[in-house]
Design a protein around this motif. Sequence first.
Motif, short mmCIF file in Angstrom:
data_model
loop_
_atom_site.label_atom_id
_atom_site.label_comp_id
_atom_site.label_asym_id
_atom_site.label_seq_id
_atom_site.Cartn_x
_atom_site.Cartn_y
_atom_site.Cartn_z
N THR A 174 -8.49 -32.24 -10.47
CA THR A 174 -9.40 -31.19 -10.01
C THR A 174 -9.53 -31.20 -8.49
O THR A 174 -9.50 -30.14 -7.85
CB THR A 174 -10.79 -31.37 -10.64
OG1 THR A 174 -10.67 -31.38 -12.07
CG2 THR A 174 -11.72 -30.23 -10.24
N LEU A 175 -9.67 -32.40 -7.91
CA LEU A 175 -9.79 -32.50 -6.46
C LEU A 175 -8.52 -32.01 -5.76
O LEU A 175 -8.59 -31.33 -4.73
CB LEU A 175 -10.10 -33.94 -6.06
CG LEU A 175 -11.50 -34.45 -6.43
CD1 LEU A 175 -11.61 -35.95 -6.17
CD2 LEU A 175 -12.58 -33.70 -5.65
N VAL B 83 -13.00 -25.15 -10.75
CA VAL B 83 -13.08 -26.36 -9.92
C VAL B 83 -14.39 -27.14 -10.12
O VAL B 83 -14.36 -28.32 -10.48
CB VAL B 83 -12.89 -26.00 -8.44
CG1 VAL B 83 -13.21 -27.21 -7.55
CG2 VAL B 83 -11.44 -25.56 -8.19
N THR C 216 -10.42 -35.83 -12.90
CA THR C 216 -11.14 -35.70 -11.64
C THR C 216 -10.18 -35.60 -10.47
O THR C 216 -10.33 -34.75 -9.58
CB THR C 216 -12.09 -36.89 -11.44
OG1 THR C 216 -13.07 -36.90 -12.48
CG2 THR C 216 -12.81 -36.80 -10.10
N SER D 179 -15.15 -28.38 -13.85
CA SER D 179 -14.24 -29.48 -14.20
C SER D 179 -14.60 -30.74 -13.45
O SER D 179 -14.65 -31.83 -14.03
CB SER D 179 -12.79 -29.07 -13.90
OG SER D 179 -11.90 -30.11 -14.23
N LEU D 180 -14.86 -30.63 -12.15
CA LEU D 180 -15.16 -31.81 -11.33
C LEU D 180 -16.42 -32.51 -11.82
O LEU D 180 -16.43 -33.73 -12.03
CB LEU D 180 -15.31 -31.40 -9.87
CG LEU D 180 -15.60 -32.53 -8.89
CD1 LEU D 180 -14.47 -33.55 -8.88
CD2 LEU D 180 -15.83 -31.97 -7.48
N ASN E 118 -16.08 -34.03 -15.36
CA ASN E 118 -15.18 -35.18 -15.37
C ASN E 118 -15.80 -36.41 -14.71
O ASN E 118 -15.58 -37.54 -15.15
CB ASN E 118 -13.86 -34.82 -14.68
CG ASN E 118 -12.99 -33.94 -15.55
OD1 ASN E 118 -12.96 -34.08 -16.77
ND2 ASN E 118 -12.29 -33.00 -14.94
N ILE E 119 -16.56 -36.21 -13.64
CA ILE E 119 -17.26 -37.33 -13.02
C ILE E 119 -18.28 -37.90 -14.00
O ILE E 119 -18.41 -39.13 -14.14
CB ILE E 119 -17.94 -36.90 -11.70
CG1 ILE E 119 -16.86 -36.62 -10.64
CG2 ILE E 119 -18.91 -37.96 -11.21
CD1 ILE E 119 -17.41 -36.08 -9.34
#
Length: 251
Positions: A183-184, A53, A180, A56-57, A60-61
């Motif tokens: 992931t969220l 999590v 993103t 990746s978050l 990606n941001i």
Amino acid sequence: MELITNLPVLAAILATFLLAGLVKGVIGLGLPTIAMGLLGMVIAPAEAAALLVLPSLVTNIWQLMDGPKLGPLLRRLAPMQVAVAVGTLLGLWAGLLPGKGGATAGLGAALLAYAAFGLLPLRLPQVPPRAEAWAGPLVGLLTGLVTAATGVFVLPAVPYLQALGLERDRLVQALGISFTVSTLGLAAGLASGGGFGGGALGGSVLALLPALAGMALGGRLRGLVSASTFRRCFFLGLLILGAHLLWQGLH
């Protein structure tokens, strides 16, 4: 999360996220695919999804912010991204959490399909603007369901975004937006099901460090390695890994 105190497993986690971050730094995607594929052979897929999590978050941001004119692209992709979130949550609430049922086989099949698409000289026809109103939400919903079942965000979102005819930097930015949101949605679903508690959060924070280091190194290597050669080797590796996981999940 007991796996953090298991030194061989911890080493495998750190090495996996370093490699996954390196690949993402070079070609703009691949972190969740590699992480879920490799970690699925040493820990439960649900645990791997929880570790994924934060790396990746954050990556990606970083990726979605690294480009011009984010606002217009966000508005264009908004219907698709809403559907991604809805599909992910619906899938998780319906019991498609990674690690249940045929998740390993499903992940292997997803990796095989993604690798085959990357290796074959095939390109989807460009999606006409008038079709985006219905194609985007449909692709988003399917991507969310695949995310819920496997923890991998790439199908069918990546082929669809490639078919929008975006120039390279905008495509990389669009991938960052889609990943993103996925992931969220995955994090929200895991948290609501109790799969992202304090131990998982600590493991995810730990996994973030090698992922960021790998992504930074990958960014440096991008200009030194032929993108076509690297991409071909990457997809061949995914093909082998996907075949292994599919076999493992069916037996």
